[in-house]
Design a protein around this motif. Structure first.
Motif, PDB file in Angstrom:
ATOM      1  N   PRO A 216     -10.786   1.799  -0.705  1.00 45.54           N
ATOM      2  CA  PRO A 216     -10.927   0.372  -0.405  1.00 45.54           C
ATOM      3  C   PRO A 216     -11.968  -0.372  -1.262  1.00 45.54           C
ATOM      4  O   PRO A 216     -11.713  -1.515  -1.656  1.00 45.54           O
ATOM      5  CB  PRO A 216     -11.335   0.382   1.069  1.00 45.54           C
ATOM      6  CG  PRO A 216     -10.649   1.595   1.620  1.00 45.54           C
ATOM      7  CD  PRO A 216     -10.742   2.628   0.525  1.00 45.54           C
TER       8      PRO A 216
ATOM      9  N   GLU B 127      -2.353  13.384  -7.550  1.00 46.50           N
ATOM     10  CA  GLU B 127      -1.572  12.762  -6.483  1.00 46.50           C
ATOM     11  C   GLU B 127      -0.168  13.349  -6.485  1.00 46.50           C
ATOM     12  O   GLU B 127       0.368  13.656  -7.548  1.00 46.50           O
ATOM     13  CB  GLU B 127      -1.441  11.254  -6.746  1.00 46.50           C
ATOM     14  CG  GLU B 127      -2.640  10.441  -6.390  1.00 46.50           C
ATOM     15  CD  GLU B 127      -2.745  10.204  -4.904  1.00 46.50           C
ATOM     16  OE1 GLU B 127      -1.702  10.249  -4.213  1.00 46.50           O
ATOM     17  OE2 GLU B 127      -3.873   9.998  -4.441  1.00 46.50           O
TER      18      GLU B 127
ATOM     19  N   TYR C  73      -6.072   3.649   8.763  1.00 46.03           N
ATOM     20  CA  TYR C  73      -5.422   2.343   8.773  1.00 46.03           C
ATOM     21  C   TYR C  73      -5.494   1.716   7.392  1.00 46.03           C
ATOM     22  O   TYR C  73      -6.466   1.880   6.659  1.00 46.03           O
ATOM     23  CB  TYR C  73      -6.078   1.423   9.802  1.00 46.03           C
ATOM     24  CG  TYR C  73      -5.628   1.746  11.209  1.00 46.03           C
ATOM     25  CD1 TYR C  73      -4.334   1.461  11.619  1.00 46.03           C
ATOM     26  CD2 TYR C  73      -6.499   2.346  12.107  1.00 46.03           C
ATOM     27  CE1 TYR C  73      -3.902   1.778  12.895  1.00 46.03           C
ATOM     28  CE2 TYR C  73      -6.082   2.658  13.393  1.00 46.03           C
ATOM     29  CZ  TYR C  73      -4.777   2.375  13.781  1.00 46.03           C
ATOM     30  OH  TYR C  73      -4.350   2.688  15.029  1.00 46.03           O
ATOM     31  N   ASP C  74      -4.465   0.991   7.063  1.00 48.96           N
ATOM     32  CA  ASP C  74      -4.371   0.284   5.787  1.00 48.96           C
ATOM     33  C   ASP C  74      -5.338  -0.898   5.782  1.00 48.96           C
ATOM     34  O   ASP C  74      -5.146  -1.859   6.515  1.00 48.96           O
ATOM     35  CB  ASP C  74      -2.925  -0.235   5.639  1.00 48.96           C
ATOM     36  CG  ASP C  74      -2.713  -1.033   4.384  1.00 48.96           C
ATOM     37  OD1 ASP C  74      -3.592  -0.986   3.496  1.00 48.96           O
ATOM     38  OD2 ASP C  74      -1.664  -1.699   4.282  1.00 48.96           O
ATOM     39  N   SER C  75      -6.348  -0.814   4.984  1.00 43.87           N
ATOM     40  CA  SER C  75      -7.232  -1.976   4.855  1.00 43.87           C
ATOM     41  C   SER C  75      -6.965  -2.725   3.555  1.00 43.87           C
ATOM     42  O   SER C  75      -7.224  -3.917   3.442  1.00 43.87           O
ATOM     43  CB  SER C  75      -8.709  -1.555   4.921  1.00 43.87           C
ATOM     44  OG  SER C  75      -8.980  -0.588   3.933  1.00 43.87           O
ATOM     45  N   ASN C  76      -6.412  -2.018   2.570  1.00 43.57           N
ATOM     46  CA  ASN C  76      -6.273  -2.643   1.249  1.00 43.57           C
ATOM     47  C   ASN C  76      -5.377  -3.880   1.247  1.00 43.57           C
ATOM     48  O   ASN C  76      -5.645  -4.849   0.533  1.00 43.57           O
ATOM     49  CB  ASN C  76      -5.721  -1.629   0.245  1.00 43.57           C
ATOM     50  CG  ASN C  76      -6.725  -0.534  -0.052  1.00 43.57           C
ATOM     51  OD1 ASN C  76      -7.918  -0.716   0.178  1.00 43.57           O
ATOM     52  ND2 ASN C  76      -6.257   0.597  -0.554  1.00 43.57           N
TER      53      ASN C  76
ATOM     54  N   SER D 231      -4.169   8.325  -8.736  1.00 47.50           N
ATOM     55  CA  SER D 231      -5.191   9.253  -9.236  1.00 47.50           C
ATOM     56  C   SER D 231      -4.549  10.572  -9.670  1.00 47.50           C
ATOM     57  O   SER D 231      -3.416  10.888  -9.313  1.00 47.50           O
ATOM     58  CB  SER D 231      -6.274   9.490  -8.191  1.00 47.50           C
ATOM     59  OG  SER D 231      -5.708   9.672  -6.927  1.00 47.50           O
TER      60      SER D 231
ATOM     61  N   GLU E 159      -0.574   8.931   4.332  1.00 50.50           N
ATOM     62  CA  GLU E 159      -1.622   8.954   5.352  1.00 50.50           C
ATOM     63  C   GLU E 159      -2.000   7.548   5.823  1.00 50.50           C
ATOM     64  O   GLU E 159      -2.897   7.389   6.627  1.00 50.50           O
ATOM     65  CB  GLU E 159      -2.865   9.684   4.802  1.00 50.50           C
ATOM     66  CG  GLU E 159      -3.782   8.866   3.886  1.00 50.50           C
ATOM     67  CD  GLU E 159      -3.285   8.716   2.446  1.00 50.50           C
ATOM     68  OE1 GLU E 159      -2.057   8.799   2.214  1.00 50.50           O
ATOM     69  OE2 GLU E 159      -4.130   8.476   1.567  1.00 50.50           O
ATOM     70  N   ILE E 160      -1.284   6.542   5.331  1.00 50.56           N
ATOM     71  CA  ILE E 160      -1.694   5.164   5.631  1.00 50.56           C
ATOM     72  C   ILE E 160      -0.915   4.616   6.833  1.00 50.56           C
ATOM     73  O   ILE E 160       0.312   4.595   6.837  1.00 50.56           O
ATOM     74  CB  ILE E 160      -1.471   4.251   4.404  1.00 50.56           C
ATOM     75  CG1 ILE E 160      -2.144   4.836   3.151  1.00 50.56           C
ATOM     76  CG2 ILE E 160      -2.002   2.847   4.681  1.00 50.56           C
ATOM     77  CD1 ILE E 160      -3.639   5.067   3.271  1.00 50.56           C
TER      78      ILE E 160
ATOM     79  N   GLY F 292      -3.367   2.890  -4.219  1.00 48.55           N
ATOM     80  CA  GLY F 292      -3.169   4.300  -3.914  1.00 48.55           C
ATOM     81  C   GLY F 292      -2.130   4.943  -4.807  1.00 48.55           C
ATOM     82  O   GLY F 292      -1.314   4.271  -5.450  1.00 48.55           O
ATOM     83  N   GLY F 293      -2.238   6.248  -4.874  1.00 50.68           N
ATOM     84  CA  GLY F 293      -1.194   7.023  -5.551  1.00 50.68           C
ATOM     85  C   GLY F 293      -1.269   7.063  -7.060  1.00 50.68           C
ATOM     86  O   GLY F 293      -0.316   7.511  -7.700  1.00 50.68           O
TER      87      GLY F 293
ATOM     88  N   PRO G 210      -6.441   1.916  -7.591  1.00 46.91           N
ATOM     89  CA  PRO G 210      -6.725   3.149  -6.863  1.00 46.91           C
ATOM     90  C   PRO G 210      -6.657   2.900  -5.355  1.00 46.91           C
ATOM     91  O   PRO G 210      -6.509   1.760  -4.909  1.00 46.91           O
ATOM     92  CB  PRO G 210      -8.136   3.519  -7.301  1.00 46.91           C
ATOM     93  CG  PRO G 210      -8.703   2.315  -7.954  1.00 46.91           C
ATOM     94  CD  PRO G 210      -7.587   1.437  -8.371  1.00 46.91           C
TER      95      PRO G 210
ATOM     96  N   SER H  62       0.854  -1.176   0.000  1.00 45.46           N
ATOM     97  CA  SER H  62       0.000   0.000   0.000  1.00 45.46           C
ATOM     98  C   SER H  62       0.890   1.226   0.000  1.00 45.46           C
ATOM     99  O   SER H  62       1.985   1.206   0.562  1.00 45.46           O
ATOM    100  CB  SER H  62      -0.899   0.010   1.241  1.00 45.46           C
ATOM    101  OG  SER H  62      -1.722  -1.143   1.224  1.00 45.46           O
TER     102      SER H  62
HETATM  103  P1  AMP Z   1      -5.643   7.624  -3.513  1.00 49.24           P
HETATM  104  O1  AMP Z   1      -6.061   6.725  -4.613  1.00 49.24           O
HETATM  105  O2  AMP Z   1      -4.240   7.428  -3.076  1.00 49.24           O
HETATM  106  O3  AMP Z   1      -5.972   9.051  -3.846  1.00 49.24           O
HETATM  107  O4  AMP Z   1      -6.527   7.250  -2.255  1.00 49.24           O
HETATM  108  C1  AMP Z   1      -7.923   7.435  -2.281  1.00 49.24           C
HETATM  109  C2  AMP Z   1      -8.476   7.242  -0.903  1.00 49.24           C
HETATM  110  O5  AMP Z   1      -8.244   5.916  -0.449  1.00 49.24           O
HETATM  111  C3  AMP Z   1      -7.887   8.150   0.166  1.00 49.24           C
HETATM  112  O6  AMP Z   1      -8.930   8.569   1.008  1.00 49.24           O
HETATM  113  C4  AMP Z   1      -6.924   7.256   0.892  1.00 49.24           C
HETATM  114  O7  AMP Z   1      -6.738   7.649   2.215  1.00 49.24           O
HETATM  115  C5  AMP Z   1      -7.616   5.924   0.816  1.00 49.24           C
HETATM  116  N1  AMP Z   1      -6.622   4.861   0.872  1.00 49.24           N
HETATM  117  C6  AMP Z   1      -5.522   4.772   0.095  1.00 49.24           C
HETATM  118  N2  AMP Z   1      -4.823   3.657   0.394  1.00 49.24           N
HETATM  119  C7  AMP Z   1      -5.506   3.026   1.378  1.00 49.24           C
HETATM  120  C8  AMP Z   1      -5.289   1.855   2.125  1.00 49.24           C
HETATM  121  N3  AMP Z   1      -4.225   1.074   1.888  1.00 49.24           N
HETATM  122  N4  AMP Z   1      -6.193   1.506   3.068  1.00 49.24           N
HETATM  123  C9  AMP Z   1      -7.260   2.290   3.300  1.00 49.24           C
HETATM  124  N5  AMP Z   1      -7.523   3.409   2.628  1.00 49.24           N
HETATM  125  C10 AMP Z   1      -6.654   3.804   1.691  1.00 49.24           C
END
Ligand code: AMP
Ligand code: MG
Length: 433
Positions: A327, A275, A220-223, A272, A206-207, A269-270, A324, A202
């Motif tokens: 979650p 970013e 918290y990291d749920s992905n 979009s 912010e994770i 993540g990261g 993306p 992940s």
């Molecule tokens: P992003 O695609 O990085 O812009 O993330 C989109 C949203 O998903 C944001 O609100 C992030 O905080 C959330 N997010 C990104 N990675 C994770 C993760 N591993 N677990 C939970 N939420 C996440």
């Protein structure tokens, strides 16, 4: 191995900024290749694995003609005379041992389910249709000839699997039924495709990892956990590389490690628009990667391609699925795109795309020109038909509504608004999630 540019050139109307869900799957089919390595595995380890070659049956199943019922075996041509029959019971055939006597005209053999049919006998009358009597030291079974036809209640040798035939085909994923079938052939080991190894991590500053202290602005990291679950259910070998924050050195090292160790990499993540560029820039630097905007909801941004390991001792490329961050978007893009691509890498036959038709309990707003996935609960309505209701809040970060759901309502690309009572397609979770 085709470059992304070559794959794209073969797709009519490819537009990375507005890709249809169908085209994503077509593209990925061009990108991924089946794993070639194979290995011998014992039956208990074969569950969930993919057969690397056809399994040719060394035996007939069943090995002999046998009785499907408890009853009396006799010659079917005794029935030709019609009317009531009274046959002398010449003996008893038990399961597990063939009965070795001679059976003459007007005779039968008492037989148990699964017992080998005595020589010359082809028909079984179930016990419940017979009357039995004793006379002159002999037993007799009587029944009406109209109750059975010649050949009834007999299982034929090889009717399940014939010796020399492919009992299971290459590309078959071994489930509980296939395991049992293999065992029924007396086979203890099979040649399976090596498990596909998938590394995942992940990204995002912010994770937090489970165990970290909560901090303002952080989640918290749920992905990693949903991805772990989805991959494990699919039968992949997983390599968990944790949470990687926006640090180019760490990010590069993690990508390279993933490419060395795995066939595929899943990040979340990261990717979009807007970013901070760490993740995207690193993907670009380390491989051949396309950044897409998919005409879908949830899950619009996605990066795909190959990450190339720089280790000369272990030079390899891993397929990248840059999902993306949200979650729910992670789960939806996994199910819609990553899962079919991984099945292809696993050497598995493509799954039939079975969507359930269910009546929508309520109206659903839907814009034509993108594929939308809504979390739904399918149940049987009072009239006995299938109905699907949306699980409340459909926000792409709301995992609880994913937990409540038993499937995804798939609103196709060209589809518009759905009225209450209209039928919609549902991708059921059972088996996939
Ligand atoms: P992003 O695609 O990085 O812009 O993330 C989109 C949203 O998903 C944001 O609100 C992030 O905080 C959330 N997010 C990104 N990675 C994770 C993760 N591993 N677990 C939970 N939420 C996440
Ligand atoms: Mg982010």
């Amino acid at each position: 191995m085709k470059t992304l540019e070559q794959i794209a050139a073969e797709l009519q109307g490819y537009d990375p900024q507005a890709l249809s869900a169908d085209m994503v799957n077509e593209f990925l089919a061009g990108l991924v290749q089946p794993v070639h390595a194979t290995e011998d595995v014992g039956l208990f380890d074969a569950l969930g694995r993919v057969l690397a070659e056809d399994v040719i049956s060394p035996v007939n199943v069943p090995p002999h003609d046998n009785s499907a019922m408890d009853g009396f075996a006799f010659r079917g041509d005794e029935l030709a005379a019609g009317g009531p029959l009274r046959l002398r019971v010449a003996g008893t055939a038990l399961a597990g041992a063939a009965w070795q006597g001679r059976v003459g005209a007007g005779e039968c053999v008492k037989i148990m389910t699964g017992a080998v049919m005595p020589e010359g006998l082809d028909t079984v009358v179930p016990q419940e249709f017979t009357k039995q009597d004793d006379a002159g030291g002999d037993s007799f079974a009587s029944f009406d000839a109209g109750i059975v036809k010649p050949g009834d209640n007999r299982r034929l040798r090889g009717e399940d699997v014939m010796q020399g035939q492919a009992a299971l085909g290459k590309g078959q994923r071994i489930g509980p039924a296939a395991l049992g079938l293999l065992a029924s052939l007396g086979i203890s080991r099979v040649r399976a495709v090596r498990r596909v190894r998938v590394a995942y991590f992940s990204t995002g500053d912010e994770i937090l990892s489970v165990g970290d202290a909560p901090r303002e602005g952080a989640v918290y990291d749920s992905n990693r956990y949903t991805v772990f679950g989805l991959l494990t259910r699919l039968g992949c070998e997983v390599v968990d590389l944790g949470v990687v924050h926006d640090d180019p050195v760490l990010l590069e090292a993690t990508f390279l490690q993933a490419a060395e160790r795995a066939d595929a990499i899943i990040t979340s993540g990261g990717v979009s628009v807007g970013e901070a560029d760490f993740t995207k820039a690193m993907m670009k630097k380390l491989g051949d990667v396309a950044f897409w905007r998919i005409a879908m909801r949830p899950g619009r941004p996605m990066a795909v391609g190959r990450i190339v390991s720089h280790d000369p001792a272990n030079y390899g490329a891993a397929v990248l699925f840059g999902l993306p961050g949200n979650p729910v978007a992670v789960m939806v893009t996994f199910l819609a795109f990553v899962r079919p691509a991984l099945l292809r890498m696993m050497g598995a036959n493509p799954e039939p795309k079975v969507l359930l038709r269910a009546r929508s309990a309520g109206a659903i707003r839907k814009k034509p020109g993108r594929t939308e996935y809504q979390r739904g609960i399918v149940s049987k309505a009072a009239d006995g038909r299938l109905e699907v209701a949306i699980t409340g809040n459909q926000g792409s970060g709301v995992l609880s509504s994913m937990v409540q759901a038993n499937g995804l309502i798939v609103l196709h690309h060209a589809q518009g608004n759905v009225a209450a009572g209209d039928e919609v397609d549902v991708m059921m979770f059972e088996g996939a999630v």
